[in-house]
Scaffold this motif. Structure first.
Motif, PDB file in Angstrom:
ATOM      1  N   TYR A 154      30.171 -19.894  11.087  1.00 49.03           N
ATOM      2  CA  TYR A 154      31.153 -20.660  11.870  1.00 49.03           C
ATOM      3  C   TYR A 154      32.595 -20.233  11.586  1.00 49.03           C
ATOM      4  N   GLN A 155      32.780 -19.169  10.807  1.00 46.38           N
ATOM      5  CA  GLN A 155      34.128 -18.804  10.377  1.00 46.38           C
ATOM      6  C   GLN A 155      34.772 -17.692  11.203  1.00 46.38           C
ATOM      7  N   ASN A 156      34.100 -17.244  12.248  1.00 46.26           N
ATOM      8  CA  ASN A 156      34.649 -16.196  13.124  1.00 46.26           C
ATOM      9  C   ASN A 156      35.071 -14.946  12.350  1.00 46.26           C
ATOM     10  N   ILE A 157      34.193 -14.525  11.461  1.00 46.12           N
ATOM     11  CA  ILE A 157      34.415 -13.281  10.729  1.00 46.12           C
ATOM     12  C   ILE A 157      33.170 -12.418  10.877  1.00 46.12           C
ATOM     13  N   PRO A 158      33.301 -11.094  10.789  1.00 45.86           N
ATOM     14  CA  PRO A 158      32.112 -10.235  10.859  1.00 45.86           C
ATOM     15  C   PRO A 158      31.302 -10.354   9.570  1.00 45.86           C
ATOM     16  N   LEU A 159      29.988 -10.259   9.691  1.00 40.61           N
ATOM     17  CA  LEU A 159      29.105 -10.295   8.533  1.00 40.61           C
ATOM     18  C   LEU A 159      28.321  -8.996   8.467  1.00 40.61           C
TER      19      LEU A 159
END
Length: 311
Positions: free
Chosen positions: A29-34
């Protein structure tokens, strides 16, 4: 069924829950790439669990005599499973966990990260073989293993992508890593306290086996005062963290949740530990700390919802 009891499947399920909640209840939910795909993250969880399971097995192998005194009804090796079979499971689980760990480290182009699996396995072996007989040191090793199960998430799912993102994303990812580290510290402190409480619970068998745990060395009364002091410091640290990070950012639902499910039970723990003397007292307090760890982990869901609500 015996093998499930031997590997402490309830504790392993807690690790699985911890790692799934942090990934799918927070990071997603943090809008970062994983870095990892869903199935690769599943492999990371599996590797963690396999090595932890191997650690429980080698601990029970080395602890057979002590367990016959402390918990005779729960002894499995020598009754439900032979020692040779237990060793086979130990080596098999360790090897499987290592192979998966190496694959993941190679995939994220950070082969040095494979070291965390080697270190975890080595620490668990050393703990079972010798470190658990050393006051405080053994407790710290077990507490560190739980903390590493949080840290490994950031290592494999976030850190490898830093060279490929811009400054804004990089700054956001650092904040998220700091939150993971905060939870790792929380897990370490509470589990460290719990391990000392469990030593107090097992003092009779440990004393007979010549183990030099803290309760054996300084006695139950002094141990409870030491645990009370550490617990009080933990409560003060939690209150500071709540005020400095949650209140400051107006994350009030998370504040209320933390006070009710974490700080409140910790205060109950402090009241009870002061006069704890009997084995049943320490059994209760160990369970309280386990619930605190569980609800502390689940607070990340409340924090995620709270951040989205404020966003």
């Amino acid at each position: 069924m015996n093998i499930l009891k031997l590997i402490r499947y309830q504790n392993l399920l807690l690790i699985v829950l911890l790692q799934l909640v942090f990934r799918y209840g927070f990071l997603k939910y943090q809008n970062i790439p994983l870095t990892l795909t869903d199935w690769q993250y599943g492999l990371l969880v599996l590797a963690t669990v396999l090595i932890a399971a191997a650690g429980y097995i080698i601990n029970d192998i080395m602890d057979q005599e002590t367990d016959l005194t402390n918990k005779p009804n729960q002894v499995i090796i020598g009754k439900g499973i032979s020692e040779a079979t237990a060793y086979n499971w130990y080596f098999g689980l360790n090897i499987a966990g290592m192979l998966i760990g190496y694959y993941l480290a190679d995939f994220v182009n950070k082969t040095s990260f494979f070291g965390i699996f080697i270190i975890s396995s080595a620490l668990l072996y050393l703990y079972a073989n010798s470190l658990k007989q050393m006051a405080v040191i053994g407790n710290m090793v077990v507490a560190l293993i739980l903390a590493l199960s949080v840290i490994v998430i950031g290592m494999f799912d976030i850190i490898p992508l830093f060279p490929y993102v811009g400054l804004e994303q990089s700054a956001k990812m650092k904040v998220i890593l700091s939150i993971l580290l905060d939870y790792a510290v929380f897990a370490f402190i509470i589990n460290f306290i719990r391990e000392i409480v469990k030593d107090a619970q097992d003092i009779e068998g440990d004393n007979l086996e010549g183990m030099r745990t803290l309760p054996v060395i300084i006695g139950i009364t002094k141990t409870t005062k030491v645990v009370f002091t550490i617990g009080l410091l933990a409560v003060l640290l939690l209150l500071w963290y709540i005020n400095d990070n949650l209140m400051e950012n107006q994350l009030y639902p998370t504040v209320v949740y933390s006070l009710i499910t974490v700080v409140g039970p910790m205060v109950f723990f402090l009241i009870k530990i002061w006069n704890a003397k009997e084995k049943k007292d320490f059994q209760l307090l160990s369970k309280v700390l386990k619930y605190i760890i569980f609800f502390g982990i689940m607070s990340i869901l409340v924090l995620t919802y709270n951040i989205k609500l404020n966003g």
